[in-house]
Write a protein that holds these residues in place. Structure first.
Motif, PDB file in Angstrom:
ATOM      1  N   ILE A  21       0.844  -1.195   0.000  1.00  0.00           N
ATOM      2  CA  ILE A  21       0.000   0.000   0.000  1.00  0.00           C
ATOM      3  C   ILE A  21       0.882   1.249   0.000  1.00  0.00           C
ATOM      4  N   VAL A  22       0.471   2.228  -0.797  1.00  0.00           N
ATOM      5  CA  VAL A  22       1.110   3.543  -0.812  1.00  0.00           C
ATOM      6  C   VAL A  22       0.104   4.554  -0.272  1.00  0.00           C
ATOM      7  N   TYR A  23       0.546   5.419   0.631  1.00  0.00           N
ATOM      8  CA  TYR A  23      -0.313   6.472   1.175  1.00  0.00           C
ATOM      9  C   TYR A  23       0.116   7.818   0.594  1.00  0.00           C
ATOM     10  N   CYS A  24      -0.824   8.574   0.081  1.00  0.00           N
ATOM     11  CA  CYS A  24      -0.501   9.907  -0.432  1.00  0.00           C
ATOM     12  C   CYS A  24       0.082  10.757   0.693  1.00  0.00           C
ATOM     13  N   PRO A  25       1.281  11.302   0.511  1.00  0.00           N
ATOM     14  CA  PRO A  25       1.891  12.096   1.582  1.00  0.00           C
ATOM     15  C   PRO A  25       1.167  13.413   1.847  1.00  0.00           C
ATOM     16  N   GLU A  26       0.304  13.850   0.926  1.00  0.00           N
ATOM     17  CA  GLU A  26      -0.409  15.115   1.114  1.00  0.00           C
ATOM     18  C   GLU A  26      -1.697  14.947   1.911  1.00  0.00           C
ATOM     19  N   CYS A  27      -2.475  13.907   1.566  1.00  0.00           N
ATOM     20  CA  CYS A  27      -3.786  13.760   2.222  1.00  0.00           C
ATOM     21  C   CYS A  27      -3.980  12.415   2.901  1.00  0.00           C
ATOM     22  N   GLY A  28      -3.051  11.469   2.675  1.00  0.00           N
ATOM     23  CA  GLY A  28      -3.140  10.180   3.352  1.00  0.00           C
ATOM     24  C   GLY A  28      -4.000   9.145   2.663  1.00  0.00           C
ATOM     25  N   THR A  29      -4.478   9.414   1.459  1.00  0.00           N
ATOM     26  CA  THR A  29      -5.307   8.434   0.743  1.00  0.00           C
ATOM     27  C   THR A  29      -4.506   7.167   0.474  1.00  0.00           C
ATOM     28  N   ILE A  86       0.165   7.166   9.142  1.00  0.00           N
ATOM     29  CA  ILE A  86       1.414   6.799   8.488  1.00  0.00           C
ATOM     30  C   ILE A  86       1.294   6.999   6.984  1.00  0.00           C
ATOM     31  N   VAL A  87       2.355   7.518   6.364  1.00  0.00           N
ATOM     32  CA  VAL A  87       2.444   7.589   4.911  1.00  0.00           C
ATOM     33  C   VAL A  87       3.611   6.714   4.471  1.00  0.00           C
ATOM     34  N   VAL A  88       3.584   6.305   3.215  1.00  0.00           N
ATOM     35  CA  VAL A  88       4.629   5.445   2.672  1.00  0.00           C
ATOM     36  C   VAL A  88       5.225   6.099   1.439  1.00  0.00           C
TER      37      VAL A  88
END
Length: 343
Positions: A21-29, A86-88
C-alpha cells in the motif's frame, strides 16, 4: 501496513495483507502500489488545495511488524504504532509518521533511491513454501499438484493470508499458464515466490537453448519478434548459412558473407550475454507479462460466469506449439527477407 477494512482510493478494492500500500503524503489516501504506478498521482489530488485529509475508518488497525517488534519510522526513530497516521514513500515503500513527512516532505531514504532501494525487500519475511514442502508430500502428476493447491493454497507464513501474484489469484494464474502443462507447477511456484519476495532471478534453461523461439511458444509474440530481429542483427551471417553453410568453412568467396561472418564472430560475447540474461530473467519478465494479460482479461470478462472466464484464461494464456511453429516461420521469413535485401 495492510488493512482489510480500508479500500484503495483508485480501484475501491479492499486491501489484502499480501498487498503493498502507498499512502498519499499530502492527504493520506491509501492506494495499491500497482494503482499508484499507473498514473503516479493521488485520486484526490484535485482536493489537496482545499486542505482535504483522508479519514480512515474508526476501526482501522495498521499492520504491526510480524516479528512482534514494531516497525520503526526511519525519520524520527520512533516505533510506528497501529493507530498512528502513516504515509509510505511511493518510490521505495519506506513507512513514515505523517508528522515526520510534513516536516521535510522527503523520504529519509531518498539518497538510496538511485540504488533502487526497496524498503519492503529488506524488511519482508519469507513467505510460504510450496505445498509439497509445507506438508512433505510428493506429487506424482500435475493434476495432483493443482488438486492440493485448490485445497491448500499458498499462504503467507506471517499472516496466514492467501497469497496473490501481484493481485492475480492463484486459480487465475494456474488457468492462464495451463493446468495440464508439465511446466506449470514450476512456473506457478516461481511466479508466486517472485511476486511475494521481490526476487527477480531464476533459471529457465529452455529460454536460452531455444532463444528466441521460446517466447513465441509462450505466446509472447511481440517480445519474440523483437528478440528474433535482434538475433539477426547480432548474427547476420545466419542469412548466408541458410543458403551456403560453407561460409563457416571458408569456402564461400562472397566478400560480404565473409565480412558478416567476422562481424557475427565479434558479436558472439554479446549474443551469449543476451542468451544468459534470457536464462536468468525470462521467468520474471514472463510473470509480469502474465499478470498484465490476466488483469486485462479479468476486466473484459467481469460480467461473465466464472467458468467461462477461466476457460478464456486458458485459451489466451497456455503455451502453444502452434505459436512456436509460427514463430519459427516468422524468424525464417525474416532471415530470407534480409537475404533478399543484401543480395
Amino acid at each position: 501496513m495492510n488493512n482489510k477494512e480500508m479500500r484503495c482510493g483508485v480501484c475501491d478494492t479492499p486491501f489484502k495483507d499480501s498487498e503493498d500500500i502507498v499512502y498519499c503524503p499530502e492527504c493520506g489516501t491509501p492506494m495499491h502500489m500497482e494503482c499508484w504506478d499507473k498514473d503516479k498521482k493521488c485520486p484526490n489530488e484535485d482536493k489537496h488545495g482545499e486542505g482535504f485529509e483522508w479519514k480512515a475508518p474508526s476501526s482501522e488497525k495498521r499492520e504491526a511488524d510480524k516479528s512482534g517488534r514494531g516497525i520503526v519510522c526511519d525519520a524520527c526513530g520512533e516505533e510506528l504504532n497501529p493507530n498512528d497516521f502513516i504515509v509510505v514513500c511511493p518510490e521505495c515503500g519506506t513507512p513514515i509518521h505523517k508528522e515526520c513527512w510534513d516536516k521535510e516532505h522527503k523520504c529519509p531514504n531518498e539518497e538510496r533511491h538511485i540504488e533502487d532501494y526497496d524498503w519492503n525487500s529488506e524488511h519482508r519475511k519469507s513467505y510460504a513454501q510450496p505445498p509439497a514442502e509445507q506438508s512433505g508430500a510428493v506429487f506424482n502428476s500435475v493434476s495432483e499438484f493443482f488438486g492440493e493447491i485448490s485445497r491448500n493454497p499458498l499462504k503467507s507464513s506471517e499472516t496466514g493470508e492467501e497469497l496473490t501474484c501481484c493481485g492475480v489469484r492463484q486459480p487465475e494464474l494456474i488457468a492462464f499458464l495451463g493446468s495440464e502443462k508439465m511446466s506449470t507447477p514450476r512456473l506457478f511456484v516461481t511466479f508466486m515466490n517472485m511476486a511475494n519476495s521481490k526476487r527477480k532471478v531464476s533459471f529457465n534453461v529452455f529460454s536460452g537453448l531455444f532463444f528466441p523461439l521460446y517466447f513465441f511458444y509462450r505466446r509472447m509474440m511481440g517480445p519474440g519478434i523483437i528478440l528474433a530481429l535482434l538475433s539477426i542483427i547480432l548474427s547476420p551471417v545466419i542469412v548466408f548459412v541458410f543458403k551456403d553453410s560453407s561460409v563457416f568453412m571458408g569456402g564461400n568467396t562472397n566478400a560480404l558473407a565473409q565480412t558478416l561472418a567476422t562481424f557475427s564472430y565479434n558479436m558472439l560475447p554479446i549474443t551469449y550475454a543476451l542468451q544468459f540474461a534470457s536464462i536468468l530473467f525470462t521467468d520474471y519478465f514472463y510473470m509480469k507479462w502474465c499478470v498484465r494479460k490476466i488483469l486485462s482479461i479479468r476486466e473484459s470478462c467481469k460480467d461473465m460466469p466464472e467458468e467461462e472466464y477461466f476457460r478464456i484464461l486458458g485459451a489466451k494464456g497456455k503455451p502453444s506449439l502452434i505459436s512456436g511453429i509460427i514463430g519459427f516461420f516468422l524468424y525464417a521469413f525474416a532471415v530470407f527477407a534480409v537475404g533478399l535485401l543484401i543480395n
